[in-house]
Design a protein around this motif. Structure first.
Motif, PDB file in Angstrom:
ATOM      1  N   GLU A  46      37.963  35.667  34.663  1.00 43.11           N
ATOM      2  CA  GLU A  46      38.663  36.652  32.675  1.00 43.11           C
ATOM      3  C   GLU A  46      38.668  37.785  33.467  1.00 43.11           C
ATOM      4  O   GLU A  46      37.863  38.970  34.599  1.00 43.11           O
ATOM      5  CB  GLU A  46      37.282  36.371  32.044  1.00 43.11           C
ATOM      6  CG  GLU A  46      36.879  35.278  30.877  1.00 43.11           C
ATOM      7  CD  GLU A  46      36.343  36.200  29.860  1.00 43.11           C
ATOM      8  OE1 GLU A  46      36.229  37.208  29.053  1.00 43.11           O
ATOM      9  OE2 GLU A  46      35.275  35.744  30.130  1.00 43.11           O
ATOM     10  N   PRO A  47      39.724  38.819  33.039  1.00 41.94           N
ATOM     11  CA  PRO A  47      39.156  40.582  33.616  1.00 41.94           C
ATOM     12  C   PRO A  47      38.140  41.236  33.546  1.00 41.94           C
ATOM     13  O   PRO A  47      38.023  42.177  34.264  1.00 41.94           O
ATOM     14  CB  PRO A  47      40.544  41.263  32.437  1.00 41.94           C
ATOM     15  CG  PRO A  47      40.969  40.274  32.166  1.00 41.94           C
ATOM     16  CD  PRO A  47      40.296  38.854  32.271  1.00 41.94           C
ATOM     17  N   ARG A  48      37.608  41.163  32.214  1.00 39.69           N
ATOM     18  CA  ARG A  48      36.625  41.999  32.697  1.00 39.69           C
ATOM     19  C   ARG A  48      34.883  41.264  33.908  1.00 39.69           C
ATOM     20  O   ARG A  48      33.684  42.264  33.853  1.00 39.69           O
ATOM     21  CB  ARG A  48      35.733  41.644  31.365  1.00 39.69           C
ATOM     22  CG  ARG A  48      35.301  40.412  30.543  1.00 39.69           C
ATOM     23  CD  ARG A  48      34.213  40.622  29.374  1.00 39.69           C
ATOM     24  NE  ARG A  48      34.886  38.677  28.821  1.00 39.69           N
ATOM     25  CZ  ARG A  48      33.392  38.785  28.067  1.00 39.69           C
ATOM     26  NH1 ARG A  48      32.947  39.950  27.579  1.00 39.69           N
ATOM     27  NH2 ARG A  48      33.421  37.616  27.466  1.00 39.69           N
ATOM     28  N   GLN A  49      35.132  40.686  34.238  1.00 37.13           N
ATOM     29  CA  GLN A  49      34.646  40.051  35.807  1.00 37.13           C
ATOM     30  C   GLN A  49      34.419  40.805  36.452  1.00 37.13           C
ATOM     31  O   GLN A  49      35.375  41.070  37.007  1.00 37.13           O
ATOM     32  CB  GLN A  49      34.818  38.238  35.538  1.00 37.13           C
ATOM     33  CG  GLN A  49      34.120  38.250  36.897  1.00 37.13           C
ATOM     34  CD  GLN A  49      33.014  36.924  36.838  1.00 37.13           C
ATOM     35  OE1 GLN A  49      31.444  37.457  35.981  1.00 37.13           O
ATOM     36  NE2 GLN A  49      33.269  35.386  37.033  1.00 37.13           N
ATOM     37  N   LEU A  50      33.012  41.272  36.713  1.00 37.79           N
ATOM     38  CA  LEU A  50      32.889  41.986  37.853  1.00 37.79           C
ATOM     39  C   LEU A  50      32.738  41.553  39.236  1.00 37.79           C
ATOM     40  O   LEU A  50      32.765  40.190  39.464  1.00 37.79           O
ATOM     41  CB  LEU A  50      31.879  42.547  38.092  1.00 37.79           C
ATOM     42  CG  LEU A  50      30.675  43.739  36.595  1.00 37.79           C
ATOM     43  CD1 LEU A  50      29.997  43.899  36.303  1.00 37.79           C
ATOM     44  CD2 LEU A  50      32.379  44.835  36.145  1.00 37.79           C
ATOM     45  N   HIS A  55      29.705  40.232  40.247  1.00 36.47           N
ATOM     46  CA  HIS A  55      29.379  38.591  39.650  1.00 36.47           C
ATOM     47  C   HIS A  55      30.265  37.533  39.745  1.00 36.47           C
ATOM     48  O   HIS A  55      29.736  36.131  39.450  1.00 36.47           O
ATOM     49  CB  HIS A  55      29.750  38.695  37.840  1.00 36.47           C
ATOM     50  CG  HIS A  55      28.570  39.555  37.326  1.00 36.47           C
ATOM     51  ND1 HIS A  55      28.553  40.541  36.375  1.00 36.47           N
ATOM     52  CD2 HIS A  55      27.009  39.579  37.370  1.00 36.47           C
ATOM     53  CE1 HIS A  55      27.164  41.027  36.292  1.00 36.47           C
ATOM     54  NE2 HIS A  55      26.474  40.521  37.228  1.00 36.47           N
ATOM     55  N   LEU A  97      36.419  45.980  39.763  1.00 33.45           N
ATOM     56  CA  LEU A  97      36.521  44.007  38.768  1.00 33.45           C
ATOM     57  C   LEU A  97      37.063  43.078  39.889  1.00 33.45           C
ATOM     58  O   LEU A  97      37.892  43.675  40.456  1.00 33.45           O
ATOM     59  CB  LEU A  97      37.683  43.872  37.596  1.00 33.45           C
ATOM     60  CG  LEU A  97      37.437  45.350  36.886  1.00 33.45           C
ATOM     61  CD1 LEU A  97      38.411  45.461  35.912  1.00 33.45           C
ATOM     62  CD2 LEU A  97      36.599  45.042  36.065  1.00 33.45           C
TER      63      LEU A  97
END
Lengths: 285, 161
Positions: B20-24, B27, B65
């Motif tokens: 997902e684009p929001r994945q740091l 993480h 990201l």
């Protein structure tokens, strides 16, 4: 997964970036180095519908010599700016101040243009751009326009860059020989934001100060010029006493905020003291 | 939930993933790839515990990201040793450059970057170079000693080659 969901676009040119912003609507947001934005996403203080990542737009990176000015691409990282030979030669204040931004890991990611377009008055580089009288080149669907630093910073976290526009490059004028510089910053701890910062550019001539430019960090909702102090410095003897006397005007006309770390009157005090130090150092005193 | 395909080399091994684009990045390393050598410290980009090298330069992996690392190379503390410990790891061990150990992976990667940039730093340059990495045990004296020892060892190693 801490940030809220968003869509992601990774354009490879300014034109495709503008198209992605236009397609994303008013909640689209540009991602530069992400050192302010990613923490805001993580805190969910920002929740854009789509992030337009400029990391793949190579034309926005690098420094070039354009005669009377340096042209710095908006996506040039702080690390690249502070180690760039042209910047060190022709824009020493920018190199110096950039070296005080946050910490090395942040400087490897954070960008010059991102720092300016974010418009945080506690950021170090807006006051530097203001002191230089830099020009910001902004691209939009109608082409490119140039905005003076004095008109660029509109309000807290607001700049002249519109929601469907991209800051593409910054023109930093070469000041020529005879100018000294210093950035003086006061912060509580290493890597913390400046409580107050002062960016000084001073031209000495025959034992006096011919011209001084003083940019103030975190003394209002935008970076400011210490105009009264600049006027008081023009033409005075290049002496510690004369500089101290002029620096007493550094906070004139400002109304800095009060927060957990500093009351407004303390910020005014800091502006006077740091201006004295910055100007004295820039004047070689 | 839309995902984006990325290809990232981590500690020399290439991983193809859909994120997902929001994945740091931190993480992604820990939860996506199971490489848990990189700890999450403050979650505010202050402490530097999650520092990794991105194409050789230190970054805070909680402020990047995962999608931004597509096509690039990440080095974590798990990639530092190459058969034998990296000189920085040896020096942190020999000089007791850690107490609880939580900041240590980030501290060592910041030190590797610092020594790549400046092979013979002064004590002040070491302290400046590590300013983005916090040790809550306040074990800075031995951390600085460890970086000084690593600098000597790496220069000797370079001279021996």
């Amino acid at each position: 997964m801490i940030p809220a969901s968003f869509d992601y676009a990774r354009p490879d040119s300014v034109e495709t970036a503008l198209a992605a912003l236009a397609a994303g609507g008013e909640d689209a947001k540009v991602l530069a180095g992400g050192q302010s934005l990613v923490p805001l996403l993580r805190l969910r203080l920002a929740y854009p519908s789509v992030l337009v990542d400029l990391g793949g737009v190579s034309e926005l990176r690098g420094v070039r010599d354009d005669g009377d000015a340096l042209v710095i691409g908006a996506m040039t990282t702080h690390y690249e700016v502070m180690t760039n030979a042209l910047v060190r030669e022709h824009a020493g204040l920018l190199a110096e101040a950039t070296g005080t931004v946050a910490d090395p890991a942040v400087r490897h990611r954070g960008t010059f243009g991102g720092s300016l377009a974010h418009g945080d008055p506690a950021g170090d580089l807006p006051a530097v751009a203001l002191a230089y009288g830099a020009q910001m080149v902004i691209a939009g669907s109608g082409g490119r326009r140039t905005v003076e630093a004095a008109d660029f910073f509109v309000d807290y976290l607001q700049t002249a860059v519109g929601p469907d526009e991209v800051l593409v490059e910054v023109r930093v004028p070469k000041l020529g020989a005879g100018w000294g510089h210093h950035y003086e910053k006061f912060h509580r701890t290493a890597q913390a934001w400046a409580l107050v910062g002062v960016a000084a550019l001073v031209r000495r001539s025959n034992g006096s100060i011919a011209e001084a430019r003083v940019g103030l960090t975190n003394m209002g909702t935008t970076p400011l010029r210490a105009s009264a102090a600049e006027a008081a410095l023009a033409g005075v003897d290049a002496s510690a006493a004369a500089v101290a006397s002029a620096a007493d005007h550094a906070a004139d006309g400002t109304s800095p905020s009060s927060d957990l770390h500093a009351q407004s009157d303390y910020r005014e005090h800091l502006a006077r003291v740091l201006t004295r130090r910055a100007v004295a150092s820039a004047a070689g005193l | 939930m839309s995902t984006v395909p990325i290809s990232v080399t981590v500690d020399g091994q290439r991983y193809e993933s859909d994120v997902e684009p929001r994945q740091l990045l931190v993480h992604h390393l820990r939860d996506g790839l199971g490489r848990v050598g990189t700890p999450i410290g403050c979650d505010t980009s202050n402490c530097g515990a999650c520092t990794v090298l991105l194409d050789g330069k230190s970054v805070k992996s909680c402020a990047v990201l995962a999608v931004q690392t597509d096509g690039r190379s990440v080095t974590t503390v798990q990639g530092l040793a190459n058969g034998t410990w990296h000189p920085v790891q040896q020096a942190f061990h020999a000089e007791h450059g850690l107490q609880c150990g939580y900041c240590t992976p980030g501290m060592m990667l910041a030190a590797v970057d610092l020594l790549t940039e400046n092979p013979n730093p002064t004590e002040a340059e070491i302290r400046d170079g590590l300013e983005g990495n916090l040790c809550r045990c306040t074990g800075y004296q031995n951390i600085v000693k460890a970086v000084q020892a690593a600098a000597v060892a790496m220069q000797a190693e370079g001279a021996a080659r």
